[in-house]
Write a protein that holds these residues in place. Structure first.
Motif, PDB file in Angstrom:
ATOM      1  N   ASP A   9      55.154  29.191  30.172  1.00 21.23           N
ATOM      2  CA  ASP A   9      54.237  29.567  29.095  1.00 21.23           C
ATOM      3  C   ASP A   9      53.796  28.381  28.235  1.00 21.23           C
ATOM      4  O   ASP A   9      53.198  28.568  27.186  1.00 21.23           O
ATOM      5  N   CYS A  10      54.053  27.151  28.681  1.00 17.83           N
ATOM      6  CA  CYS A  10      53.759  25.952  27.880  1.00 17.83           C
ATOM      7  C   CYS A  10      52.280  25.843  27.487  1.00 17.83           C
ATOM      8  O   CYS A  10      51.953  25.439  26.376  1.00 17.83           O
ATOM      9  N   LEU A  11      51.395  26.203  28.424  1.00 19.16           N
ATOM     10  CA  LEU A  11      49.959  26.042  28.170  1.00 19.16           C
ATOM     11  C   LEU A  11      49.425  27.070  27.170  1.00 19.16           C
ATOM     12  O   LEU A  11      48.268  27.002  26.778  1.00 19.16           O
ATOM     13  N   THR A  12      50.277  27.991  26.743  1.00 21.26           N
ATOM     14  CA  THR A  12      49.887  28.922  25.700  1.00 21.26           C
ATOM     15  C   THR A  12      49.793  28.191  24.356  1.00 21.26           C
ATOM     16  O   THR A  12      48.946  28.511  23.532  1.00 21.26           O
ATOM     17  N   CYS A  13      50.641  27.193  24.169  1.00 16.67           N
ATOM     18  CA  CYS A  13      50.710  26.477  22.882  1.00 16.67           C
ATOM     19  C   CYS A  13      50.247  25.031  22.955  1.00 16.67           C
ATOM     20  O   CYS A  13      49.978  24.421  21.920  1.00 16.67           O
ATOM     21  N   HIS A  14      50.202  24.452  24.145  1.00 15.81           N
ATOM     22  CA  HIS A  14      49.855  23.030  24.288  1.00 15.81           C
ATOM     23  C   HIS A  14      48.672  22.847  25.226  1.00 15.81           C
ATOM     24  O   HIS A  14      48.539  23.572  26.213  1.00 15.81           O
ATOM     25  N   LYS A  15      47.843  21.843  24.917  1.00 14.41           N
ATOM     26  CA  LYS A  15      46.785  21.389  25.815  1.00 14.41           C
ATOM     27  C   LYS A  15      47.010  19.906  26.051  1.00 14.41           C
ATOM     28  O   LYS A  15      47.721  19.249  25.299  1.00 14.41           O
ATOM     29  N   VAL A  16      46.402  19.369  27.073  1.00 13.40           N
ATOM     30  CA  VAL A  16      46.581  17.954  27.388  1.00 13.40           C
ATOM     31  C   VAL A  16      46.007  17.077  26.284  1.00 13.40           C
ATOM     32  O   VAL A  16      46.661  16.156  25.816  1.00 13.40           O
ATOM     33  N   ASP A  17      44.792  17.383  25.836  1.00 12.76           N
ATOM     34  CA  ASP A  17      44.094  16.450  24.958  1.00 12.76           C
ATOM     35  C   ASP A  17      43.706  17.004  23.591  1.00 12.76           C
ATOM     36  O   ASP A  17      42.987  16.344  22.855  1.00 12.76           O
ATOM     37  N   ALA A  18      44.163  18.174  23.245  1.00 14.41           N
ATOM     38  CA  ALA A  18      43.799  18.753  21.941  1.00 14.41           C
ATOM     39  C   ALA A  18      44.945  19.599  21.411  1.00 14.41           C
ATOM     40  O   ALA A  18      45.672  20.231  22.174  1.00 14.41           O
ATOM     41  N   LYS A  19      45.085  19.618  20.081  1.00 11.62           N
ATOM     42  CA  LYS A  19      46.107  20.437  19.440  1.00 11.62           C
ATOM     43  C   LYS A  19      45.725  21.896  19.583  1.00 11.62           C
ATOM     44  O   LYS A  19      44.593  22.283  19.395  1.00 11.62           O
ATOM     45  N   LEU A  20      46.707  22.711  19.924  1.00 15.95           N
ATOM     46  CA  LEU A  20      46.504  24.151  19.980  1.00 15.95           C
ATOM     47  C   LEU A  20      47.430  24.726  18.908  1.00 15.95           C
ATOM     48  O   LEU A  20      47.151  24.573  17.730  1.00 15.95           O
TER      49      LEU A  20
ATOM     50  N   LYS B 168      49.466  13.413  22.417  1.00 17.37           N
ATOM     51  CA  LYS B 168      50.108  13.044  21.144  1.00 17.37           C
ATOM     52  C   LYS B 168      51.618  12.896  21.329  1.00 17.37           C
ATOM     53  O   LYS B 168      52.239  12.006  20.769  1.00 17.37           O
ATOM     54  N   VAL B 169      52.202  13.803  22.110  1.00 17.23           N
ATOM     55  CA  VAL B 169      53.638  13.708  22.400  1.00 17.23           C
ATOM     56  C   VAL B 169      53.917  12.411  23.141  1.00 17.23           C
ATOM     57  O   VAL B 169      54.878  11.688  22.823  1.00 17.23           O
ATOM     58  N   ALA B 170      53.075  12.062  24.104  1.00 16.81           N
ATOM     59  CA  ALA B 170      53.250  10.838  24.880  1.00 16.81           C
ATOM     60  C   ALA B 170      53.111   9.592  24.000  1.00 16.81           C
ATOM     61  O   ALA B 170      53.794   8.592  24.234  1.00 16.81           O
ATOM     62  N   GLU B 171      52.246   9.647  22.986  1.00 15.69           N
ATOM     63  CA  GLU B 171      52.097   8.510  22.071  1.00 15.69           C
ATOM     64  C   GLU B 171      53.349   8.318  21.215  1.00 15.69           C
ATOM     65  O   GLU B 171      53.729   7.198  20.903  1.00 15.69           O
ATOM     66  N   LYS B 172      53.961   9.420  20.823  1.00 13.29           N
ATOM     67  CA  LYS B 172      55.101   9.378  19.897  1.00 13.29           C
ATOM     68  C   LYS B 172      56.410   8.984  20.591  1.00 13.29           C
ATOM     69  O   LYS B 172      57.259   8.347  19.983  1.00 13.29           O
ATOM     70  N   TYR B 173      56.571   9.370  21.857  1.00 13.23           N
ATOM     71  CA  TYR B 173      57.842   9.170  22.544  1.00 13.23           C
ATOM     72  C   TYR B 173      57.691   8.239  23.737  1.00 13.23           C
ATOM     73  O   TYR B 173      56.591   7.962  24.199  1.00 13.23           O
TER      74      TYR B 173
ATOM     75  N   SER C  72      53.451  10.529  31.156  1.00 17.90           N
ATOM     76  CA  SER C  72      52.469   9.809  31.968  1.00 17.90           C
ATOM     77  C   SER C  72      51.056   9.923  31.407  1.00 17.90           C
ATOM     78  O   SER C  72      50.156   9.204  31.821  1.00 17.90           O
ATOM     79  N   LEU C  73      50.868  10.815  30.445  1.00 17.48           N
ATOM     80  CA  LEU C  73      49.535  11.009  29.851  1.00 17.48           C
ATOM     81  C   LEU C  73      49.257  10.045  28.707  1.00 17.48           C
ATOM     82  O   LEU C  73      48.205  10.113  28.079  1.00 17.48           O
ATOM     83  N   LYS C  74      50.192   9.127  28.429  1.00 19.31           N
ATOM     84  CA  LYS C  74      50.016   8.162  27.350  1.00 19.31           C
ATOM     85  C   LYS C  74      48.771   7.330  27.617  1.00 19.31           C
ATOM     86  O   LYS C  74      48.578   6.809  28.722  1.00 19.31           O
ATOM     87  N   LYS C  75      47.912   7.238  26.628  1.00 18.98           N
ATOM     88  CA  LYS C  75      46.691   6.438  26.774  1.00 18.98           C
ATOM     89  C   LYS C  75      47.054   4.972  26.784  1.00 18.98           C
ATOM     90  O   LYS C  75      47.830   4.519  25.975  1.00 18.98           O
ATOM     91  N   GLN C  76      46.499   4.254  27.716  1.00 21.10           N
ATOM     92  CA  GLN C  76      46.808   2.825  27.851  1.00 21.10           C
ATOM     93  C   GLN C  76      45.943   1.971  26.955  1.00 21.10           C
ATOM     94  O   GLN C  76      44.855   2.152  26.699  1.00 21.10           O
TER      95      GLN C  76
END
Length: 141
Positions: free
Chosen positions: A69-80, A87-92, A137-141
């Motif tokens: 059910d992850c995609l119910t609350c999270h999107k790859v590139d936008a806050k839901l 954003k998670v990838a940037e922080k960790y 792996s989605l961290k922006k380079q």
């Protein structure tokens, strides 16, 4: 004298009935002429399918995320409801892999606001790590 009058009346009635019923009044259906100047019906073009790289579509972590059910609350590139995966990838980083995998399993709140993340207690630690690896792996380079 009555007989010729009756014969005349019968002939008149029969003729009126014959002529009134013999001609149907219908409107002809217009037919296009062959090779006319009318244009052919336009076809609707379907947009091409989005291009997805083989790496992303075959990623085991992504498949696991799509199966929960992850995609119910999270999107790859936008806050839901929760933060975007980018954003998670940037922080960790990879150093946080075990902690993040456990967070997926246990759930919790406070790191990104007061809305709690649902626990996924049926998920193995190894599968949670695959999901975290995909997210990182989605961290922006």
């Amino acid at each position: 004298m009555k007989t010729p009058f009756l014969n005349y009346a019968m002939i008149l009635i029969v003729s009126v009935l014959i002529f009134s019923c013999s001609k149907p009044e219908t409107t002809p259906i217009p037919q296009p002429e062959p090779y006319s100047s009318e244009s052919a019906p336009q076809t609707v073009e379907t947009p091409p399918a989005p291009v997805v790289s083989a790496k992303v579509s075959n990623d085991k972590g992504l498949k696991l995320i799509e199966g929960t059910d992850c995609l119910t609350c999270h999107k790859v590139d936008a806050k839901l409801i929760g933060p975007s995966y980018q954003k998670v990838a940037e922080k960790y980083s990879e150093a946080d892999l075990d902690m993040l995998a456990q967070k997926i399993i246990d759930g919790g709140k406070g790191n990104w606001g007061e809305i709690p993340m649902t626990a996924h207690t049926g998920l193995s630690k190894d599968n949670a790590k695959l999901m975290v690896k995909y997210i990182l792996s989605l961290k922006k380079q």
